[in-house]
Design an enzyme around this catalytic site. Structure first.
Site, PDB file in Angstrom:
ATOM      1  N   ARG A 175       0.824  -1.220   0.000  1.00  0.00           N
ATOM      2  CA  ARG A 175       0.000   0.000   0.000  1.00  0.00           C
ATOM      3  C   ARG A 175       0.857   1.268   0.000  1.00  0.00           C
ATOM      4  O   ARG A 175       0.322   2.364  -0.127  1.00  0.00           O
ATOM      5  CB  ARG A 175      -0.941   0.013   1.206  1.00  0.00           C
ATOM      6  CG  ARG A 175      -2.253  -0.708   0.958  1.00  0.00           C
ATOM      7  CD  ARG A 175      -3.258  -0.378   2.055  1.00  0.00           C
ATOM      8  NE  ARG A 175      -2.746  -0.767   3.357  1.00  0.00           N
ATOM      9  CZ  ARG A 175      -3.062  -1.900   3.983  1.00  0.00           C
ATOM     10  NH1 ARG A 175      -3.906  -2.731   3.415  1.00  0.00           N
ATOM     11  NH2 ARG A 175      -2.567  -2.175   5.164  1.00  0.00           N
ATOM     12  N   LYS A 176       2.163   1.118   0.161  1.00  0.00           N
ATOM     13  CA  LYS A 176       3.042   2.301   0.184  1.00  0.00           C
ATOM     14  C   LYS A 176       3.645   2.522  -1.209  1.00  0.00           C
ATOM     15  O   LYS A 176       3.488   1.688  -2.094  1.00  0.00           O
ATOM     16  CB  LYS A 176       4.134   2.128   1.233  1.00  0.00           C
ATOM     17  CG  LYS A 176       3.670   1.466   2.520  1.00  0.00           C
ATOM     18  CD  LYS A 176       2.601   2.237   3.276  1.00  0.00           C
ATOM     19  CE  LYS A 176       2.252   1.509   4.576  1.00  0.00           C
ATOM     20  NZ  LYS A 176       1.120   2.096   5.287  1.00  0.00           N
ATOM     21  N   LEU A 177       4.412   3.608  -1.363  1.00  0.00           N
ATOM     22  CA  LEU A 177       4.927   3.925  -2.694  1.00  0.00           C
ATOM     23  C   LEU A 177       5.840   2.846  -3.255  1.00  0.00           C
ATOM     24  O   LEU A 177       5.733   2.483  -4.416  1.00  0.00           O
ATOM     25  CB  LEU A 177       5.680   5.272  -2.676  1.00  0.00           C
ATOM     26  CG  LEU A 177       4.930   6.375  -3.423  1.00  0.00           C
ATOM     27  CD1 LEU A 177       3.671   6.752  -2.673  1.00  0.00           C
ATOM     28  CD2 LEU A 177       5.805   7.586  -3.651  1.00  0.00           C
TER      29      LEU A 177
END
Ligand SMILES: *Cc1c(COP(=O)(O)O)cnc(C)c1O
Length: 371
Positions: A175-177
């Protein structure tokens, strides 16, 4: 978030498997160096998640039973949970309406003589006021742990968000970059602290398994304290090294998409999209929009309408104090937190989002306005 993973990541993972180094080894060491350099920190210690990174940060600060740690309720629940892992008590502070972040004032309002540390979050990628909070924490004599789970590629005062942090925790969840599947990192400038963290993630051993295997002579390790297995694998680090190379491009693309959302949303009454704070730049990991009463439609109605037309917007950032796990706590008033979590939604923002998609999404929001 839709992670951007390609053939290069698949190749890198395959090479790690073929090399025979599948647990923590040379690729983890390289990923630590490259990531720390990218975020402007002296040392990086790779771990299994940001949650375990936060736990180790509090262990390093020697926070324990009887201590209080100020955290935002407006955050992913792992921020508050880490405090409970060490037997300390999380104390929820309110946040700023524009950034979704703790401020010196909101921390000061709940601080007590038992406050040992603060965990401040760069929420959704929006940097908190690093200069202001670090100075205040120093003045109060409390530790400042920076939850930078969402902040890879964000900047504050012209530097990467984690640069100059006493200790920062990062996430590589999809869900993070940038992602390693699961994974996290602690960054810090203090070499002794980094050495202790390396032991804490690896059962308290004074010689890492990688060093032991690399040595031609038999190496007898000792276990210096009761610790954890929070290691990252070389397969994950191999993927992370490729992902790290993509970071500047990912941030530039997200900022361009966010700028276009800002243009399209500008004339809709009652919608307030997240923006850069005066002192820095967000990587727009989360592009949230606050719905003011003048918009005329509730957040949940808007979400339902968007979902009905195939748009996967999400509710705004959660508030830990409203969850059953924290029902035993009686925090002071958190009006901004409650407003943000109730009245904001997160619009789709990913590498596959087209201009047409954005027009379609904003078209629905325009149609709903004043309904
Ligand atoms: C995602 C997230 C975490 C947890 O990260 P994991 O790597 O999944 O453990 C912690 N804090 C914040 C603010 C997050 O967004």
């Amino acid at each position: 978030m839709i992670p951007q993973l390609g053939e290069e990541e698949a190749q890198a993972a395959a090479e790690a498997v073929r090399s025979g180094w599948v647990a923590q080894g040379p690729r983890v060491a390289r990923f630590e160096q490259d990531f720390a350099a990218t975020v402007g920190a002296g040392h990086g210690v790779a771990v299994s998640s940001c949650t375990t990174a936060l736990h180790l940060a509090l262990v390093l600060l020697d926070v324990g039973p009887g201590d209080e740690v100020v955290v935002p309720s407006l955050s992913f629940i792992a921020t508050a949970n880490a405090v409970r892992y060490v037997g300390a008590t999380p104390v929820f502070a309110d946040v700023d309406l524009d950034t979704g972040n703790l401020t010196v004032e909101t921390i000061d309002a709940v601080r007590t003589a038992r406050t040992r540390a603060v965990i401040a979050v760069h929420q959704g990628g929006v940097p908190f006021d690093t200069a202001g909070l670090r100075k205040a924490a120093d003045g109060w004599g409390v530790g400042l742990v920076e939850d930078a789970a969402c902040a890879a590629g964000s900047t504050a005062y012209g530097q990467p968000a984690g640069a100059g942090a006493a200790i920062a925790a990062w996430s590589f969840h999809p869900r993070k970059l940038i992602t390693t599947g699961e994974g996290g990192m602690v960054t810090l400038d203090d070499a002794e602290g980094a050495a202790r963290l390396r032991r804490l993630r690896e059962h308290g051993m004074n010689v890492s398994a990688a060093d032991r295997h690399a040595s031609a002579q038999p190496v007898l390790e000792a276990y210096l304290e009761t610790a954890y297995n929070y290691r990252m694998t070389d397969i994950q680090a191999a993927v992370g090294l490729v992902q790290l190379g993509r970071l500047p491009g990912l941030v530039a693309q997200r900022r361009a998409l966010a700028a276009r959302y800002h243009e399209l949303l500008a004339d809709i009454d009652g919608l307030v999209p997240v923006r850069d704070p005066a002192y820095g730049q967000t990587n727009y990991q989360s592009f949230w929009v606050l719905l003011n009463p003048s918009y005329g439609v509730s957040r949940d109605e808007a979400l339902a309408e968007l979902a009905g037309r195939g748009v996967s917007a999400r509710r705004g950032i959660m508030a830990a104090h409203l969850e059953p796990a924290y029902a035993d706590m009686t925090p002071g008033p958190l009006p901004v937190t409650e407003r943000l979590t109730r009245d904001s939604l997160i619009l789709p923002l990913h590498h596959a989002l087209s201009a047409d998609d954005q027009d379609f999404i904003v078209g629905i929001l325009r149609e709903l306005s004043g309904r």
